[in-house]
Design an enzyme around this catalytic site. Structure first.
Site, PDB file in Angstrom:
ATOM      1  N   GLY A   1      32.812 -47.494 -43.074  1.00 38.84           N
ATOM      2  CA  GLY A   1      32.936 -46.019 -43.109  1.00 38.84           C
ATOM      3  C   GLY A   1      33.256 -45.501 -42.153  1.00 38.84           C
ATOM      4  O   GLY A   1      33.231 -46.099 -41.588  1.00 38.84           O
ATOM      5  N   ASN A   2      33.543 -44.264 -42.022  1.00 43.00           N
ATOM      6  CA  ASN A   2      33.781 -44.004 -41.214  1.00 43.00           C
ATOM      7  C   ASN A   2      33.774 -42.387 -41.624  1.00 43.00           C
ATOM      8  O   ASN A   2      33.831 -42.205 -42.459  1.00 43.00           O
ATOM      9  CB  ASN A   2      35.396 -43.866 -39.983  1.00 43.00           C
ATOM     10  CG  ASN A   2      36.357 -43.790 -41.079  1.00 43.00           C
ATOM     11  OD1 ASN A   2      36.709 -42.602 -41.171  1.00 43.00           O
ATOM     12  ND2 ASN A   2      37.361 -44.592 -41.144  1.00 43.00           N
ATOM     13  N   SER A   3      33.469 -41.211 -39.754  1.00 44.26           N
ATOM     14  CA  SER A   3      33.566 -40.358 -40.633  1.00 44.26           C
ATOM     15  C   SER A   3      34.504 -38.826 -40.586  1.00 44.26           C
ATOM     16  O   SER A   3      34.225 -37.974 -40.396  1.00 44.26           O
ATOM     17  CB  SER A   3      31.823 -39.584 -39.473  1.00 44.26           C
ATOM     18  OG  SER A   3      32.243 -39.602 -37.874  1.00 44.26           O
ATOM     19  N   SER A   4      35.474 -39.925 -41.208  1.00 47.25           N
ATOM     20  CA  SER A   4      36.637 -38.808 -41.283  1.00 47.25           C
ATOM     21  C   SER A   4      36.495 -37.655 -41.815  1.00 47.25           C
ATOM     22  O   SER A   4      36.036 -37.834 -43.275  1.00 47.25           O
ATOM     23  CB  SER A   4      38.293 -39.870 -41.646  1.00 47.25           C
ATOM     24  OG  SER A   4      39.033 -38.765 -41.371  1.00 47.25           O
TER      25      SER A   4
ATOM     26  N   ALA B   1      42.358 -42.151 -42.114  1.00 50.25           N
ATOM     27  CA  ALA B   1      42.311 -42.974 -40.873  1.00 50.25           C
ATOM     28  C   ALA B   1      41.005 -44.427 -42.004  1.00 50.25           C
ATOM     29  O   ALA B   1      39.756 -44.989 -42.426  1.00 50.25           O
ATOM     30  CB  ALA B   1      40.254 -42.872 -40.748  1.00 50.25           C
TER      31      ALA B   1
END
Ligand code: CTP
Length: 407
Positions: free
Chosen positions: A211-214, A278
């Site tokens: 995942g990502n930290s959006s 994102a």
């Protein structure tokens, strides 16, 4: 530091005003609370006085020598009233001056924002509708109430938005008072917008994901700004834990494929579509239904496959040529490729109408409340636009509306 008058009318939601007051004073603003007499039936004067650090009065007869009924409104950078009752809407629309709060409303030089809360029948009544229309025509920002549980067993439109939302609206108007004009004019009324927010997750097993930290803050700001300007707002949120933005219909998703499906539905008959999320670009080739155990000392090799591009899918599925599709680009410029060059290449590749390009060198965007972007369409680049994500959200809607008008 801004000077704010927090008006409070007599509704049970007055308790949420305490939290709003706390947020405003903690941020360093100078807040004077002006309740109506009825408001004090719900939250007492001592609570307002203690939280604001200032004396509280409801009538014009206190401290008459200071002419407070005139000065408070004249000197305020913002008059924010939460909650507003049907009665206060009627008194304000009629221009009455029968207590301190209505005097403040008549003498305010800066923006005036109303956050109504009442039963659904009262909000929907023709008299209330007419009062709201009249106040908006005169430049007052009237926030649509949320839908949900009301006092007693009823539910429907009429809830006061959460204090975090009210705080975000108040600070966006303080940051840029001109947004009060577009919000009062409801320049997105009659339009439907679809916005995506957050970061998708691709599960490797039930507990681990790529995942990502959006944070979802930009998508939330876009949804909030569009609702404030009168749009019907469909928000598709991936893994965002923030309270829902005032006035938006929210659908929660986890993966890029789920986001693709939900945005496909949300965008189908939408006028303006913004992909602020994102989405994870890569997903594990296989997902284990059970937790993957440690593999001794050998570590774990994971094959990743590319996910579908949601924005490209929306461009391909567009049936209404007037629909405006907006993408975001997170770029890390180098010595030989500038932010604008990278953005122009992505605009071409994605096929959307407008691209919001930001520099993410050093990961300096996620979770921050402010940002700096350039806006690119096929004919021109504008910006840089800098400010809070709430203020930038208004810039993005302005640019999308302008493109739509040129179609
Ligand atoms: N986007 C999308 N679906 C994906 C990946 C991105 O719809 N699977 C959207 C984002 O929401 C954003 C835009 O595409 O509006 C650009 O995202 P960005 O991460 O900058 O670009 P990528 O397409 O991932 O390209 P690259 O990683 O090569 O820069």
């Amino acid at each position: 530091m801004s000077r704010i008058v927090l008006g409070v009318a007599g509704g049970i939601a007055a308790y949420k005003g305490c939290e709003l007051l706390r947020r405003l004073t903690t941020a360093g603003h100078d807040v004077t609370v002006v309740p109506t007499a009825a408001a004090l039936q719900f939250v007492g004067a001592s609570t307002w006085a203690a939280l604001s650090g200032k004396p509280v009065s409801t009538e014009v007869w206190d401290d008459v020598h200071q002419v407070r009924h005139v000065l408070l409104g004249q000197e305020a950078d913002l008059v924010f009233v939460a909650p507003v009752t049907a009665d206060l809407l009627a008194r304000a629309a009629a221009g009455r001056a029968d207590d301190l709060l209505t005097n403040v409303l008549l003498t305010a030089h800066g923006p005036v924002v109303f956050a109504p809360a009442m039963h659904t029948e009262m909000w929907g009544h023709a008299a209330t509708r007419a009062n709201v229309d009249l106040l908006r025509q005169r430049g007052t920002v009237v926030i649509d109430p949320d839908s949900g549980r009301l006092t007693g067993p009823d539910s429907g439109p009429g809830r006061l938005p959460e204090p975090d939302e009210l705080y975000a609206i108040a600070t966006s108007i303080l940051d840029r008072p001109a947004t009060a004009r577009t919000a009062a004019a409801r320049d997105l009324a009659g339009l439907t917008v679809a916005v995506s927010a957050g970061g998708t997750r691709e599960h490797l097993d039930p507990v681990r994901f790529v995942g990502n930290s959006s944070s979802g803050l930009m998508g939330w700001a876009l949804a909030r700004a569009a609702a404030l300007r009168g749009a019907r707002v469909r928000l598709v949120a991936a893994n965002v834990t923030l309270p829902p933005p005032a006035g938006a219909e929210v659908e929660h998703v986890t993966s890029t494929a789920e986001m693709g499906h939900a945005m496909g539905v949300a965008a189908k008959d939408a006028d303006l579509v913004v992909m602020a999320a994102a989405p994870a670009d890569f997903a594990p080739a296989t997902t284990s239904a059970t937790k993957i155990k440690k593999q001794g000392d050998t570590g774990l090799r994971v094959d990743l496959v590319q996910t579908a591009d949601v924005l490209a899918g929306l461009v391909a599925a567009r049936t209404d040529p007037a629909q405006i599709l907006v993408g975001f680009a997170a770029e890390t410029p180098t010595a030989d490729r500038s932010l604008a060059q990278l953005g122009a290449a992505k605009l071409e590749r994605k096929g959307c109408d407008l691209l919001v390009v930001n520099d993410v060198s050093g990961g300096n965007v996620f979770g921050r409340s402010d940002n700096e972007v350039i806006l690119l369409d096929r004919n021109r680049a504008s910006g840089p636009f800098a400010g809070s994500k709430d203020v930038l959200a208004h810039d993005i809607w302005d640019a999308a509306l302008e493109l739509r008008a040129r179609r």
